[in-house]
Scaffold this motif. Structure first.
Motif, short mmCIF file in Angstrom:
data_model
loop_
_atom_site.label_atom_id
_atom_site.label_comp_id
_atom_site.label_asym_id
_atom_site.label_seq_id
_atom_site.Cartn_x
_atom_site.Cartn_y
_atom_site.Cartn_z
N ILE A 140 53.55 36.38 45.33
CA ILE A 140 53.42 36.69 46.75
C ILE A 140 52.13 37.46 47.00
CG2 ILE A 140 54.50 37.85 48.72
CD1 ILE A 140 56.03 35.38 47.66
N LEU A 141 51.39 37.05 48.00
CA LEU A 141 50.10 37.65 48.33
C LEU A 141 50.26 39.11 48.73
CD1 LEU A 141 47.03 37.07 48.90
CD2 LEU A 141 47.73 36.69 51.26
N ARG A 142 49.46 39.97 48.13
CA ARG A 142 49.46 41.40 48.47
C ARG A 142 48.17 41.80 49.16
NH1 ARG A 142 52.95 44.45 45.20
NH2 ARG A 142 52.45 46.11 46.66
N GLY A 143 47.08 41.07 48.86
CA GLY A 143 45.81 41.42 49.46
C GLY A 143 44.73 40.45 49.03
N ILE A 144 43.52 40.69 49.55
CA ILE A 144 42.37 39.85 49.22
C ILE A 144 41.15 40.76 49.03
CG2 ILE A 144 41.84 39.41 51.66
CD1 ILE A 144 40.88 36.60 50.80
N VAL A 145 40.31 40.39 48.09
CA VAL A 145 39.06 41.10 47.84
C VAL A 145 37.95 40.07 47.84
CG1 VAL A 145 37.74 42.53 46.24
CG2 VAL A 145 40.21 42.85 46.43
N THR A 146 36.93 40.31 48.64
CA THR A 146 35.80 39.38 48.73
C THR A 146 34.53 40.06 48.21
OG1 THR A 146 35.13 40.06 50.95
CG2 THR A 146 36.84 38.33 50.79
N ASP A 147 33.49 39.27 48.10
CA ASP A 147 32.20 39.83 47.71
C ASP A 147 31.75 40.87 48.72
OD1 ASP A 147 31.91 37.81 49.65
OD2 ASP A 147 30.07 37.01 48.77
N ASN A 148 32.07 40.66 49.98
CA ASN A 148 31.75 41.63 51.03
C ASN A 148 32.45 42.96 50.77
OD1 ASN A 148 29.96 41.35 53.09
ND2 ASN A 148 31.42 40.51 54.55
N ASP A 149 33.72 42.90 50.38
CA ASP A 149 34.47 44.11 50.06
C ASP A 149 33.83 44.85 48.89
OD1 ASP A 149 36.44 43.57 52.03
OD2 ASP A 149 37.54 42.31 50.61
N MET A 150 33.43 44.11 47.87
CA MET A 150 32.78 44.73 46.71
C MET A 150 31.51 45.47 47.15
SD MET A 150 34.48 44.05 43.94
CE MET A 150 35.51 42.87 43.11
N THR A 151 30.75 44.82 48.02
CA THR A 151 29.50 45.41 48.48
C THR A 151 29.73 46.63 49.36
OG1 THR A 151 28.45 43.24 48.41
CG2 THR A 151 27.35 44.93 49.70
N LYS A 152 30.59 46.48 50.37
CA LYS A 152 30.78 47.54 51.35
C LYS A 152 31.71 48.66 50.90
CE LYS A 152 29.92 44.53 55.28
NZ LYS A 152 30.52 43.84 56.43
N ARG A 153 32.81 48.29 50.21
CA ARG A 153 33.82 49.29 49.88
C ARG A 153 33.65 49.92 48.51
NH1 ARG A 153 39.12 46.09 52.23
NH2 ARG A 153 38.44 46.11 54.41
N VAL A 154 32.83 49.30 47.67
CA VAL A 154 32.63 49.87 46.34
C VAL A 154 31.20 50.35 46.19
CG1 VAL A 154 32.75 49.46 43.84
CG2 VAL A 154 34.44 48.41 45.36
N VAL A 155 30.26 49.41 46.20
CA VAL A 155 28.86 49.76 45.95
C VAL A 155 28.33 50.71 47.03
CG1 VAL A 155 26.52 48.86 45.70
CG2 VAL A 155 28.45 47.60 44.71
N ALA A 156 28.45 50.33 48.31
CA ALA A 156 27.92 51.16 49.39
C ALA A 156 28.63 52.51 49.48
CB ALA A 156 28.02 50.43 50.72
N ALA A 157 29.90 52.54 49.09
CA ALA A 157 30.67 53.79 49.13
C ALA A 157 30.43 54.66 47.90
CB ALA A 157 32.15 53.48 49.28
N GLY A 158 29.67 54.13 46.93
CA GLY A 158 29.36 54.89 45.74
C GLY A 158 30.52 55.06 44.78
N LEU A 159 31.51 54.17 44.85
CA LEU A 159 32.65 54.25 43.94
C LEU A 159 32.29 53.69 42.57
CD1 LEU A 159 35.54 53.08 46.31
CD2 LEU A 159 34.84 55.42 45.75
#
Length: 170
Positions: free
Chosen positions: A6-25
């Motif tokens: 069952i689907l719990r969520g989705i992660v895209t390349d955009n998410d990686m860029t904005k929510r990880v790299v840009a956020a400094g995680l």
């Protein structure tokens, strides 16, 4: 996805860029559950492809999960592939429509004004060609979407995305 698919969520390349790299995680210690879009909008495999395409365009989605009747993930639509397929199908439909119209004309002429022409069947056949279901779109691409557990670290997920050349994972 959960253990039962069952689907719990989705992660895209955009998410990686904005929510990880840009956020400094730290991608080596950040779990997917921290950066994924939870409970994303979805469509069903028996929905019309044009409806899904419209949803993607209206909501500015580049990826849209497709669910089976049981709620399991059947695949993910990619806007670029959808647009390419839609244009290809419109070209084929235009050619098919021309052939169908010629067949209809010859059937009508050959049956004395249209008696014996199954109009519903002809319209149904045309409708299937003009508005395919998502099941037919997904079956034509024969590409699987990578899946990860929500505890997977972002670095591992990013490597998987790079290796599979996919812009999203579920």
């Amino acid at each position: 996805v959960s253990s039962n698919g069952i689907l719990r969520g989705i992660v895209t390349d955009n998410d990686m860029t904005k929510r990880v790299v840009a956020a400094g995680l730290d991608p080596d210690s950040t779990s997917i559950s921290e950066v994924m879009t939870r409970n994303p909008r979805t469509v069903a495999v028996d929905d019309q492809a044009m409806d899904a395409l419209c949803m993607m365009l209206e909501n500015h989605f580049r990826h849209l999960p497709v669910l089976s009747g049981s709620g399991a993930t059947s695949g993910v639509l990619d806007i670029a592939k959808c647009l390419h397929d839609a244009m290809s199908k419109m070209d084929k439909a235009e050619k098919a429509n021309s052939e169908h119209l010629q067949n209809i004309a010859s059937q009508i002429q050959g049956t004395g004004g249209g008696r014996g022409v199954n109009v519903k069947a002809l319209l149904s056949a045309l409708g299937d060609k003009l508005s395919p279901t998502l099941e037919s779109v997904l079956s034509s691409c024969k590409v699987s979407t990578p899946t990860v557990d929500m505890d997977t670290v972002v670095l591992e997920a990013a490597k998987m995305m790079a290796e599979t050349r996919k812009a999203c994972i579920v």
